[in-house]
Design an enzyme around this catalytic site. Sequence first.
Site, PDB file in Angstrom:
ATOM      1  N   ASN A  35       0.821  -1.210   0.000  1.00 43.25           N
ATOM      2  CA  ASN A  35       0.000   0.000   0.000  1.00 43.25           C
ATOM      3  C   ASN A  35       0.858   1.264   0.000  1.00 43.25           C
ATOM      4  O   ASN A  35       0.337   2.349   0.133  1.00 43.25           O
ATOM      5  CB  ASN A  35      -0.929   0.007   1.230  1.00 43.25           C
ATOM      6  N   SER A 124      -3.848   2.947  17.408  1.00 46.58           N
ATOM      7  CA  SER A 124      -4.954   3.726  16.845  1.00 46.58           C
ATOM      8  C   SER A 124      -5.990   3.995  17.918  1.00 46.58           C
ATOM      9  O   SER A 124      -6.182   3.183  18.836  1.00 46.58           O
ATOM     10  CB  SER A 124      -5.586   2.904  15.722  1.00 46.58           C
ATOM     11  N   TYR A 148      -9.483  -5.443  12.445  1.00 50.82           N
ATOM     12  CA  TYR A 148      -8.355  -4.502  12.393  1.00 50.82           C
ATOM     13  C   TYR A 148      -8.029  -4.010  13.801  1.00 50.82           C
ATOM     14  O   TYR A 148      -6.874  -4.043  14.251  1.00 50.82           O
ATOM     15  CB  TYR A 148      -8.705  -3.314  11.475  1.00 50.82           C
ATOM     16  N   LYS A 152      -4.629  -4.443  16.500  1.00 49.40           N
ATOM     17  CA  LYS A 152      -3.914  -3.380  17.227  1.00 49.40           C
ATOM     18  C   LYS A 152      -3.891  -3.690  18.725  1.00 49.40           C
ATOM     19  O   LYS A 152      -2.873  -3.506  19.398  1.00 49.40           O
ATOM     20  CB  LYS A 152      -4.575  -2.019  16.989  1.00 49.40           C
TER      21      LYS A 152
END
Length: 339
Positions: A35, A124, A148, A152
């Site tokens: 990415n 995050s 996701y 984390k």
Amino acid sequence: MRILVTGGAGYIGSHTCLELLACGHELVVVDNFCNGHEEALGRVERLSGKPVTVVEGDIQDRALMTSLLREKGSEAVIHFAGLKAVGDSVSDPLSFYTNNVFGTISLLEAMRDCDVRKIVFSSSATVYGDPRWLPITENHPLRAKNPYGTTKLVIEDLLRDLYRSDSSWAIAMLRYFNPVGAHESGRIGEDPKGVPTNLMPFIAQVANGRRDELRIWGGDYPTRDGTGERDYNHVVDLAEGHVAAIEALEAGGMSEVNLGTGTAYTVLDMVRAFEEVSGRPIPYKIVERRPGDAASCFADPSLAEQRFGWRARRGLLEMCRDHWRWEQQNPDGYRDRSA
Ligand code: NAD
Ligand code: UFG
């Protein structure tokens, strides 16, 4: 410091590399370009006038991580590499756990084997789940809302356990709120693949005429104007936060720290600010809420100032102006090599 930067060709990584170079640090970047863009690092080199060693590779490759740490004499790691598209994490959790969790384990094993024990990790605000109080302080309960977020949280748990087992590690977990904007030069910025899911890149593409209108997910939240509120952060402020965090690691210790501004803006605030800096209308339509979205989410950023002496300095208009410059100069992102 000689620093290994994983995922340094990505959005936040490339901006951080530029700030690290400006402060005299020496960098090796490892990125598999799933990415990220090598061109971003070329531009970082040209902007800074300093070289960056770029290695195409995967953090899951422990032998490669070991040889990079050893041969390049790295003293610390800033670990950005990871997959981040929430929707993909729901449809393909295995890839997310493998890439993010297994990848981090292989990196940490290599670090241990090479006796490199300083790491800054990209966490995050998603680890807080639905806010129970605002502004969010670091002692807010942790809960993931999607795979996701779970990756984390698992990595944060691993780092906490590692530090408990051996306090010679020095660890900073930085919980970013909403990164936006671009470097003021307009040369590096965010280059999302396909239709952007995040607000700011979508607004920028509407302003540029690449998309017809913004769909605002929900107009009936208990906020000032009914639209969702977030803590938007200029990416260069975030980059400076990493420099402050890695330099503070010299003193050792472990910290979990919000990187936010402490100010919340609604979606309509963002639309108006972008209209002001671009001079373009942003047509929008208010539609149903997006499942899983919180009404409001913003940080208490005071711990970052206490720990690292860092505070966000750039305001909303600067975020929009810099994002707009990047969008205008690079409508095709890094594929537009003339920029
Ligand atoms: P990004 O996708 O632009 O950058 C991540 C980089 O990591 C990319 O260059 C990608 O090619 C690379 N990468 C991914 N997996 C890899 C692997 N296995 N080996 C080597 N390289 C790999 O994302 P970003 O916005 O710059 O985010 C950086 C980090 O910050 C991520 O860990 C992300 O989860 C976290 N984060 C981002 C946001 C955000 O809104 N942008 C918010 C909170 C946290
Ligand atoms: N929004 C719209 N229309 C859009 C896109 C977004 O109305 O087309 C709204 C959302 O409903 C929300 C706000 O704009 O109210 C911000 O949405 P983003 O998707 O830009 O950001 P989120 O706060 O939902 O999530 C982002 C990252 C997460 C990360 C979180 C906190 O995508 O991965 O910030 O860091 F966890």
